[in-house]
Design an enzyme around this catalytic site. Structure first.
Site, PDB file in Angstrom:
ATOM      1  N   GLY A 178      71.977  -1.231  33.532  1.00  0.00           N
ATOM      2  CA  GLY A 178      70.674  -1.406  34.207  1.00  0.00           C
ATOM      3  C   GLY A 178      69.547  -1.629  33.221  1.00  0.00           C
ATOM      4  O   GLY A 178      68.482  -1.017  33.326  1.00  0.00           O
ATOM      5  N   ASN A 221      67.921  -4.483  32.622  1.00  0.00           N
ATOM      6  CA  ASN A 221      67.072  -5.648  32.867  1.00  0.00           C
ATOM      7  C   ASN A 221      65.667  -5.299  33.343  1.00  0.00           C
ATOM      8  O   ASN A 221      64.789  -6.162  33.390  1.00  0.00           O
ATOM      9  CB  ASN A 221      67.730  -6.611  33.876  1.00  0.00           C
ATOM     10  CG  ASN A 221      68.008  -5.951  35.199  1.00  0.00           C
ATOM     11  OD1 ASN A 221      68.926  -5.148  35.309  1.00  0.00           O
ATOM     12  ND2 ASN A 221      67.224  -6.252  36.207  1.00  0.00           N
ATOM     13  N   SER A 244      68.003  13.257  36.515  1.00  0.00           N
ATOM     14  CA  SER A 244      66.661  13.401  37.093  1.00  0.00           C
ATOM     15  C   SER A 244      66.431  14.847  37.493  1.00  0.00           C
ATOM     16  O   SER A 244      67.379  15.560  37.861  1.00  0.00           O
ATOM     17  CB  SER A 244      66.552  12.517  38.332  1.00  0.00           C
ATOM     18  OG  SER A 244      65.378  12.820  39.049  1.00  0.00           O
ATOM     19  N   TYR A 274      70.593  11.845  46.797  1.00  0.00           N
ATOM     20  CA  TYR A 274      70.131  11.331  45.492  1.00  0.00           C
ATOM     21  C   TYR A 274      70.199  12.480  44.479  1.00  0.00           C
ATOM     22  O   TYR A 274      70.750  12.341  43.382  1.00  0.00           O
ATOM     23  CB  TYR A 274      68.702  10.780  45.595  1.00  0.00           C
ATOM     24  CG  TYR A 274      68.127  10.358  44.251  1.00  0.00           C
ATOM     25  CD1 TYR A 274      68.772   9.392  43.469  1.00  0.00           C
ATOM     26  CD2 TYR A 274      66.955  10.938  43.746  1.00  0.00           C
ATOM     27  CE1 TYR A 274      68.242   9.011  42.221  1.00  0.00           C
ATOM     28  CE2 TYR A 274      66.435  10.559  42.507  1.00  0.00           C
ATOM     29  CZ  TYR A 274      67.087   9.599  41.760  1.00  0.00           C
ATOM     30  OH  TYR A 274      66.587   9.233  40.526  1.00  0.00           O
TER      31      TYR A 274
HETATM   32  N1  LIG Z   1      61.569   6.011  37.957  1.00  0.00           N
HETATM   33  C1  LIG Z   1      61.611   7.330  38.049  1.00  0.00           C
HETATM   34  O1  LIG Z   1      60.622   7.991  38.397  1.00  0.00           O
HETATM   35  C2  LIG Z   1      62.886   8.068  37.704  1.00  0.00           C
HETATM   36  C3  LIG Z   1      62.848   9.468  37.724  1.00  0.00           C
HETATM   37  C4  LIG Z   1      64.005  10.168  37.410  1.00  0.00           C
HETATM   38  C5  LIG Z   1      65.160   9.486  37.085  1.00  0.00           C
HETATM   39  N2  LIG Z   1      65.169   8.122  37.098  1.00  0.00           N
HETATM   40  C6  LIG Z   1      66.432   7.442  36.767  1.00  0.00           C
HETATM   41  O2  LIG Z   1      66.204   6.475  35.775  1.00  0.00           O
HETATM   42  C7  LIG Z   1      67.188   5.442  35.872  1.00  0.00           C
HETATM   43  C8  LIG Z   1      66.531   4.073  35.755  1.00  0.00           C
HETATM   44  O3  LIG Z   1      65.660   3.936  36.833  1.00  0.00           O
HETATM   45  P1  LIG Z   1      64.312   3.070  36.794  1.00  0.00           P
HETATM   46  O4  LIG Z   1      63.238   3.966  37.250  1.00  0.00           O
HETATM   47  O5  LIG Z   1      64.191   2.343  35.535  1.00  0.00           O
HETATM   48  O6  LIG Z   1      64.617   2.075  38.021  1.00  0.00           O
HETATM   49  P2  LIG Z   1      64.616   0.482  38.156  1.00  0.00           P
HETATM   50  O7  LIG Z   1      63.402  -0.089  37.555  1.00  0.00           O
HETATM   51  O8  LIG Z   1      64.876   0.209  39.602  1.00  0.00           O
HETATM   52  O9  LIG Z   1      65.900   0.060  37.311  1.00  0.00           O
HETATM   53  C9  LIG Z   1      67.172   0.397  37.775  1.00  0.00           C
HETATM   54  C10 LIG Z   1      68.213  -0.450  37.070  1.00  0.00           C
HETATM   55  O10 LIG Z   1      69.490  -0.119  37.644  1.00  0.00           O
HETATM   56  C11 LIG Z   1      70.128  -1.325  38.022  1.00  0.00           C
HETATM   57  N3  LIG Z   1      71.060  -1.171  39.129  1.00  0.00           N
HETATM   58  C12 LIG Z   1      70.805  -0.726  40.378  1.00  0.00           C
HETATM   59  N4  LIG Z   1      71.923  -0.813  41.122  1.00  0.00           N
HETATM   60  C13 LIG Z   1      72.892  -1.311  40.323  1.00  0.00           C
HETATM   61  C14 LIG Z   1      74.251  -1.660  40.505  1.00  0.00           C
HETATM   62  N5  LIG Z   1      74.858  -1.524  41.694  1.00  0.00           N
HETATM   63  N6  LIG Z   1      74.949  -2.136  39.457  1.00  0.00           N
HETATM   64  C15 LIG Z   1      74.359  -2.305  38.253  1.00  0.00           C
HETATM   65  N7  LIG Z   1      73.065  -2.032  38.024  1.00  0.00           N
HETATM   66  C16 LIG Z   1      72.346  -1.542  39.051  1.00  0.00           C
HETATM   67  C17 LIG Z   1      68.995  -2.251  38.412  1.00  0.00           C
HETATM   68  O11 LIG Z   1      69.444  -3.603  38.414  1.00  0.00           O
HETATM   69  P3  LIG Z   1      68.753  -4.701  39.381  1.00  0.00           P
HETATM   70  O12 LIG Z   1      67.438  -5.049  38.784  1.00  0.00           O
HETATM   71  O13 LIG Z   1      69.738  -5.823  39.368  1.00  0.00           O
HETATM   72  O14 LIG Z   1      68.616  -4.053  40.721  1.00  0.00           O
HETATM   73  C18 LIG Z   1      68.022  -1.947  37.284  1.00  0.00           C
HETATM   74  O15 LIG Z   1      68.384  -2.648  36.134  1.00  0.00           O
HETATM   75  C19 LIG Z   1      67.912   5.672  37.189  1.00  0.00           C
HETATM   76  O16 LIG Z   1      69.162   6.281  36.931  1.00  0.00           O
HETATM   77  C20 LIG Z   1      67.002   6.640  37.926  1.00  0.00           C
HETATM   78  O17 LIG Z   1      67.717   7.479  38.810  1.00  0.00           O
HETATM   79  C21 LIG Z   1      64.055   7.382  37.383  1.00  0.00           C
END
Ligand SMILES: NC(=O)c1ccc[n+]([C@@H]2O[C@H](COP(=O)([O-])OP(=O)(O)OC[C@H]3O[C@@H](n4cnc5c(N)ncnc54)[C@H](OP(=O)(O)O)[C@@H]3O)[C@@H](O)[C@H]2O)c1
Length: 326
Positions: free
Chosen positions: A22, A24, A166, A194
């Site tokens: 993930g 990108n 998380s 989640y």
């Molecule tokens: N943002 C927050 O506040 C927060 C808080 C706590 C934990 N987290 C954790 O941080 C991590 C990254 O999240 P983020 O906030 O950076 O979210 P994000 O901007 O939505 O990025 C998520 C990434 O995961 C990829 N992904 C989703 N479904 C997938 C699949 N089926 N196969 C392969 N790749 C997939 C997405 O690819 P696509 O672009 O192709 O969809 C994207 O590259 C996650 O594990 C999330 O649970 C985030």
């Protein structure tokens, strides 16, 4: 990086191979960018080639800006070593394809960052029969770590696994009899499931840390904070959450993606963390997960249950250590 540079910036050799799922967008993108700019080879394991290529292009442009600014260490990196590998975590077929492609490349693996994730998704079952957050966030990453461990064991000293979890793990139920939701879709608890998927990642970290202590691989997990990324795509239909998200944003309560990526980058590159494992990081420091997440009996029950659920994907003897089963 917005003037702030609070993770160590270290020169990394091109031969050091870091896989980030993930990568990108969001915090995975920032982690991929900074680790690649420090010189390592970064493999962006993403489900869309098009989105990954756009991200790589953007990273190259941002790299030029850092070079022009003469950012220390970064300006010594001649060119970026960035690659794409296809991986859709919602499909075990794709996960198998990724593992096979990696194994047949014959290359080493020094760091694996299990970052990709989806949050608060309405009840959805994957083609493999699992609730989607369970599969994408936990099960598929579990399969990848298990199958790539033998490569990491042979990749020299200081190999690392980083599981992006998380603090959402704080508000969920631990009930292995309902690990794969099968009730009324209307009654599906998005927060609960989640949180569970993120709790499992912390528990997996503890189980693997115990099993890998004597090896060259350390396993850590982390909470990036509340970060303004594209994660909200997963819950566009969830009015309360989108409103809360909007409020948090307008009050400046959300981190930028680079600030959210700090604990990942630190866990990947900090030389002081060589051999340090079993830690749940918050910011750059070790933090506390819940008592439940640290409960060894529950962790081992989850490990057993996971191997049962994945019996068609991993056999225990495929993840053997030097002296027997993991
Ligand atoms: N943002 C927050 O506040 C927060 C808080 C706590 C934990 N987290 C954790 O941080 C991590 C990254 O999240 P983020 O906030 O950076 O979210 P994000 O901007 O939505 O990025 C998520 C990434 O995961 C990829 N992904 C989703 N479904 C997938 C699949 N089926 N196969 C392969 N790749 C997939 C997405 O690819 P696509 O672009 O192709 O969809 C994207 O590259 C996650 O594990 C999330 O649970 C985030």
């Amino acid at each position: 990086m917005g003037g702030k540079q609070s993770f160590p910036v270290v020169k990394l050799p091109k031969e050091r191979i870091v896989v980030i799922t993930g990568a990108n967008t969001g915090i995975g993108y920032e982690a991929a960018k900074w680790v690649a700019m420090m010189g390592a080879t970064v493999i962006m394991a993403c489900r869309s080639k098009e989105r990954a290529e756009k991200a790589m292009q953007k990273i190259r442009e941002e790299f030029q800006v850092e070079k022009e600014k003469r950012t220390p260490v970064i300006c010594d990196t001649e060119s970026l070593s960035l690659e794409f590998m296809e991986l859709d975590l919602s499909s075990f077929k794709s996960v198998r394809g990724f593992i096979e492609a990696y194994k047949s490349s014959g290359r080493a693996l020094h760091v694996l960052v299990c970052n990709a994730g989806v949050a608060l998704v309405p009840f959805t079952r994957t083609e493999d029969g699992f609730e989607v957050m369970l599969q994408v966030n936990y099960l598929s990453h579990f399969i990848i770590t298990a199958h790539l461990l033998p490569i990491m064991r042979k990749s020299g000293e200081d190999c690392r696994i980083v599981l992006v979890s998380s603090d959402a793990h704080r508000s969920c139920n631990f009930d292995l009899t309902k690990i794969n939701y099968s009730g009324d879709p209307e009654k599906f608890g998005r927060w609960d499931y989640y949180g569970r998927s993120k709790l499992y990642q912390i528990m997996q970290m503890h189980c693997m840390h115990r099993r890998l202590k004597e090896f060259n691989i350390s396993v850590n997990s982390l909470h990036p904070g509340l970060v303004d990324t594209e994660i909200s795509r997963s819950f566009q239909d969830y009015r309360l959450m989108t409103r809360l998200n909007g409020i948090a944003k307008s009050f400046g309560l959300m981190k930028t993606p680079i600030d959210g990526a700090l604990p990942i980058i630190n866990a990947v590159v900090n030389p002081d963390l060589k051999g340090v494992g079993g830690v749940y990081f918050k910011n750059l420091e070790g933090g506390y997960s819940t008592t439940e997440a640290r409960d060894k009996t529950k962790q081992e029950a989850l490990w057993k249950k996971t191997l049962e659920l994945l019996k068609n994907e991993i056999l225990e003897d495929q993840i053997q250590g030097r002296e027997g089963k993991m």
